[in-house]
Design an enzyme around this catalytic site. Structure first.
Site, PDB file in Angstrom:
ATOM      1  NE  ARG A 163      36.972  69.244  -5.469  1.00 35.31           N
ATOM      2  CZ  ARG A 163      35.930  68.517  -5.916  1.00 35.31           C
ATOM      3  NH1 ARG A 163      35.168  68.962  -6.898  1.00 35.31           N
ATOM      4  NH2 ARG A 163      35.654  67.356  -5.360  1.00 35.31           N
ATOM      5  CG  ASP A 192      34.917  69.598  -2.584  1.00 39.74           C
ATOM      6  OD1 ASP A 192      35.455  68.610  -2.058  1.00 39.74           O
ATOM      7  OD2 ASP A 192      33.969  69.516  -3.379  1.00 39.74           O
ATOM      8  CG  HIS A 265      33.447  66.238  -1.138  1.00 37.95           C
ATOM      9  ND1 HIS A 265      34.542  65.962  -1.910  1.00 37.95           N
ATOM     10  CD2 HIS A 265      32.440  65.472  -1.626  1.00 37.95           C
ATOM     11  CE1 HIS A 265      34.213  65.051  -2.835  1.00 37.95           C
ATOM     12  NE2 HIS A 265      32.953  64.740  -2.674  1.00 37.95           N
ATOM     13  CG  ASP A 327      28.965  65.234  -2.919  1.00 37.77           C
ATOM     14  OD1 ASP A 327      28.836  66.134  -2.068  1.00 37.77           O
ATOM     15  OD2 ASP A 327      29.928  65.186  -3.706  1.00 37.77           O
ATOM     16  CD  GLU A 328      31.849  61.903  -4.933  1.00 43.09           C
ATOM     17  OE1 GLU A 328      31.987  61.272  -5.971  1.00 43.09           O
ATOM     18  OE2 GLU A 328      32.468  62.973  -4.708  1.00 43.09           O
ATOM     19  CG  ASP A 421      33.304  67.388 -14.724  1.00 42.64           C
ATOM     20  OD1 ASP A 421      32.190  67.033 -15.182  1.00 42.64           O
ATOM     21  OD2 ASP A 421      33.796  66.859 -13.697  1.00 42.64           O
ATOM     22  CB  THR A 470      37.000  73.750 -11.464  1.00 44.51           C
ATOM     23  OG1 THR A 470      37.028  73.841 -10.036  1.00 44.51           O
ATOM     24  CG2 THR A 470      35.789  74.476 -12.001  1.00 44.51           C
ATOM     25  CD  GLU A 471      37.243  67.450  -9.751  1.00 43.11           C
ATOM     26  OE1 GLU A 471      36.643  68.166 -10.586  1.00 43.11           O
ATOM     27  OE2 GLU A 471      36.675  66.612  -9.042  1.00 43.11           O
TER      28      GLU A 471
HETATM   29  C1  TNX Z   1      31.578  63.860  -8.209  1.00 45.41           C
HETATM   30  S1  TNX Z   1      28.940  65.263  -8.370  1.00 45.41           S
HETATM   31  C2  TNX Z   1      31.494  64.866  -7.267  1.00 45.41           C
HETATM   32  C3  TNX Z   1      32.473  65.959  -7.283  1.00 45.41           C
HETATM   33  C4  TNX Z   1      33.497  65.773  -8.367  1.00 45.41           C
HETATM   34  C5  TNX Z   1      32.797  65.300  -9.615  1.00 45.41           C
HETATM   35  C6  TNX Z   1      33.674  65.188 -10.810  1.00 45.41           C
HETATM   36  C7  TNX Z   1      29.209  65.264  -6.885  1.00 45.41           C
HETATM   37  C8  TNX Z   1      28.060  65.529  -6.072  1.00 45.41           C
HETATM   38  N1  TNX Z   1      30.429  64.988  -6.414  1.00 45.41           N
HETATM   39  O1  TNX Z   1      33.073  66.075  -6.020  1.00 45.41           O
HETATM   40  O2  TNX Z   1      34.137  66.981  -8.592  1.00 45.41           O
HETATM   41  O3  TNX Z   1      32.251  64.023  -9.370  1.00 45.41           O
HETATM   42  O4  TNX Z   1      32.918  64.955 -11.985  1.00 45.41           O
END
Ligand code: TNX
Length: 759
Positions: A163, A192, A265, A327-328, A421, A470-471
């Site tokens: 980021r 990312d 990501h 993740d995500e 963060d 680090t956004e």
């Molecule tokens: C979630 S924690 C994310 C990150 C973001 C973060 C911001 C995680 C595994 N994924 O991509 O930067 O929240 O707090």
């Protein structure tokens, strides 16, 4: 006899107190497991010789030598040989546990023994913390007898360089800080959506294209409309630079765990190699934050690519772990893709979670062929965990607990304790952060082993780490600000036995240790000296106000006349009662010195303040910190909104009745409201005020059918001709379903409300 016994007992008490007092004064973080403090100490000066009693400890001794040269300007002789009088000696002692060390300092010598190079190094770090925090050539160190070893084997810090990018020099500084606190794992988040940061020889476009974005979001993600700059932003590490960082870490007994994010990501990689996606693109390296729907598609070409990447990565990082993210990962593209649906059918995968599990397991098997262990975020539990995978539990404790019960290793990094963060202070002068609130005391409170785990299951908890996404952290000074001193608190969580932890001892040691942080020119946050306030109703007479500080020493001094407090301002020693609006400023003082920031708070007092309030429907439990009193406590909910001092309703609206205590002549009612569509928060679709003399028959005195709000928030007002009434009812309705195209479309919107003022 009795008298002698009494005298002995008394002197024991006194000695223990002196010891305890002294212990607090030595600025050691993390606190050693066993620490005795003697009389006097040792002076390291130009004539002191550094000896390594065994050849294998010379590198660590040289580290000490270089530190002393760099920080005090004296170069001591460092040799291998038997220890001498008036010397500093180090030695490896194979009978000790590898990470354990002893440090003995008396007037004749400083002696460090460690079970391995790491043990010796930790002894040196403790010695360094005892050195003077200022430039001098006579380095007096206190006489101590320390026996020490860590509680956990994984003591980590993470750094997101995607980021925002940080140079090799800055990354090395970060490693210095880890070393200072005996942390041994650096989790390097290298890829990312917003940038790919590691050179991969086979795929040059990862650095020519994926490493750069065309612009960056300005301000916070929740701001509307979104604004971007158009400055090309990026950077990457060459493989030589990576090797340099790995070697630098290794000299500090730190293992680097690289993270290559998949399957989500991944936008930056797709921008260069769109054939790895489920749709044809084109894709652009992310300029905004959050989660993107375009992710790696589980095609053979993708696996070939990732295996090639991981082959180069595993060659560069000698540690046993490779982090694969996990993740995500939104499943939208996989759901729409005929290829994915066919692949799922062929492999008997019942849903996209199982497809993710298939993805991760395939990578896990590949890493096994490279003799590496896979670690991933807790989402990799969904759809079935890969054999031998280690879980990094970030969404609370539950992923970690689940994995430990399945006999998988776990690193605990739950957001509520480990996300550096997040804001560490509620002060309005705090620099922009992602949100949340994680003060130092909360980090310190963290217990990595959930109490639901049996002793056997607890063995799978390897340890913990702090994460720095680090956004909102664009430069290294801010990296320092966000991590220091939270990193110190986390280090004590990771190192020191649970029974020895004590926040007030830690905070006192930290306060002395900040001299070292200043000496090292580290931009640490002073938020741990922050003052906060607690307000309670004071019957008919407004509110009681208390001031609180988690830091255990010193005095709070305050003013009520808008001037800044100083060392002769009155000392706060008991709560105040306010029956009229007041501006309070306060700060913490130790002697004449002001610590931390000035706290300032306006307390608004009107007819409603501190009065009895009844809510017909309760707010959502997640957004209900102080109950109905929140709406009449004299404090306006803060902006930017961080969950404090606001009440949230989703299923119902607000229906509040305030008893003014006696009939009052009133002509205006104001309600604070929020607007933050990214968080699904909308102004109420309507607001109505009703009044009554008996709390039974209410008459409407005004209704708003649309509420327009200035910028991020605040204040919907209804004015009416003066009424003598005792009861005031405020009704605010939610805006219903969120419209298509907006974040959270189709879900019920929220209202967030705060202060009701009646005048
Ligand atoms: C979630 S924690 C994310 C990150 C973001 C973060 C911001 C995680 C595994 N994924 O991509 O930067 O929240 O707090």
């Amino acid at each position: 006899m009795k008298k002698i016994f009494f005298t002995i007992a008394l002197s024991l008490v006194v000695t223990t107190l002196v010891m305890a007092q002294k212990q607090i004064n030595l600025p050691l973080i993390p606190l050693p497991q066993k620490l005795e403090i003697g009389q006097g100490g040792f002076e390291i000066n130009e004539s002191t010789v550094l000896y390594s009693e065994s050849e294998d400890a010379i590198n660590d001794l040289n580290f000490l030598q270089a530190y002393i040269t760099d920080h005090y300007g004296i170069t001591l002789k460092s040799t291998i040989g038997a220890k001498q009088k008036k010397s500093v000696s180090v030695k490896r002692n194979a009978t000790m546990k590898p990470d354990a060390y002893t440090l003995r300092i008396d007037s004749m010598s400083v002696r460090i023994e460690g079970g391995s190079g790491a043990g010796v190094f930790y002894g040196i770090q403790t010695l360094i913390q005892l050195l003077p925090a200022g430039k001098t050539t006579k380095l007096h160190v206190a006489s101590v007898n320390i026996e020490d070893e860590p509680r956990f084997s994984w003591r980590g810090m993470h750094l997101d360089v995607s980021r925002h990018f940080f140079t090799v020099k800055e990354v090395k500084k970060y490693l210095d800080y880890l070393a200072m606190y005996k942390l041994n794992t650096f989790h390097w988040h290298l890829t990312d959506d917003q940038g790919w940061r590691i050179e991969i020889k086979k795929y040059p476009k990862l650095t020519s294209i994926s490493a750069y974005r065309k612009g960056t979001l300005i301000g916070h993600y929740s701001e509307t409309p979104e604004r971007y700059d158009t400055i090309q932003y990026g950077g990457f590490y060459t493989q030589d630079e990576i090797r340099d960082v790995v070697a630098y870490a290794s000299a500090r007994h730190i293992t680097v765990v690289p993270e290559i994010e998949m399957p989500g990501h991944a936008l930056a990689a797709l921008a260069a190699y769109p054939m790895l996606a489920c749709t044809s693109g084109p894709f652009e390296v992310g300029r905004s934050w959050g989660v993107f729907k375009d992710v790696f598609c589980p095609l053979d070409v993708t696996f070939n690519f990732l295996e090639d990447v991981l082959t180069e990565v595993t060659d560069l990082f000698p540690g046993k772990y490779i982090h694969i993210g996990g993740d995500e990962c939104p499943k939208d593209r996989w759901k729409e893709s005929p290829f994915c649906q066919e692949l799922m059918k062929r492999n008997g995968l019942k849903d996209e979670h199982e497809l993710q599990s298939y993805f991760v397991q395939r990578i896990g098997k590949f890493l096994q062929t490279k003799n590496k262990k896979m670690i991933g975020w807790d989402e990799i539990l969904e759809g079935g965990i890969a054999e031998d995978a280690t879980i990094m539990s970030w969404r609370g404790y539950s992923g970690g607990v689940q994995a430990a019960k399945l006999k998988h290793d776990v690193v605990m990094t739950p957001t509520a304790y480990c996300y550096f963060d997040y804001y560490q202070s509620t002060s309005p002068s705090e620099p922009l952060a992602i949100g949340g609130y994680l003060p130092l005391s909360m980090v310190y409170k963290f217990e990595p082993v959930a109490d639901v785990l049996s002793a056997d299951e607890a063995k799978y908890i390897l340890g913990t780490q702090g994460n720095l996404w680090t956004e909102y952290i664009g430069d290294f000074k801010k990296v320092e600000y966000m991590t220091m001193p939270r990193m110190a608190a986390l280090a004590e969580v990771a190192w020191t036995a649970k029974e020895r932890k004590d926040y007030s001892s830690f905070a006192s040691r930290l306060s002395s240790h900040t001299k070292l942080l200043s000496f090292l020119n580290i931009n640490y946050s002073k938020a741990f000296y922050d003052i906060s306030t607690r307000v309670t109703p004071n019957g008919d007479r407004g509110i009681n106000v208390e001031l609180l500080c988690a830091y255990p020493n010193g005095q709070i001094r305050y003013t009520t006349n808008m001037t800044e407090p100083n060392s002769s301002s009155p000392i706060y020693d008991k709560k105040f009662s306010y029956d009229q609006s007041m501006m309070l400023k306060a700060a913490l003082f130790e002697g004449p010195q002001m610590k931390g920031n000035v706290f300032s708070q306006r307390y608004l007092v009107n007819y409603a303040t501190g009065k009895e309030i009844v809510l017909q429907d309760q707010p959502d439990p997640e957004y209900n910190k102080g109950g109905g009193f929140t709406l009449v406590n004299g404090i306006l909910g803060n902006l930017p909104w961080n969950g404090n001092d606001w009440l949230g309703f989703q299923k119902t609206g607000l229906n509040a009745t305030i008893d003014l205590g006696m009939a009052r002549g009133i002509s205006q009612v104001t309600l604070d409201v929020l607007s933050d569509s990214v968080s699904w928060i909308y102004p109420p679709s309507s607001m109505e005020v009703l009044v009554s003399e008996n709390n039974i028959d209410f008459t409407s005195v005004g209704k708003l059918d649309s509420i327009s709000i200035r910028k991020a928030g605040r204040q919907a007002t209804i004015k009416f001709s003066k009424k003598e009434v005792r009861f005031v009812k405020v009704i605010a309705t939610t805006a219903g379903k969120i419209q298509a195209g907006a974040p959270g479309a189709g879900n019920d919107s929220w209202i967030m409300v705060d202060e009701i003022s009646v005048n």
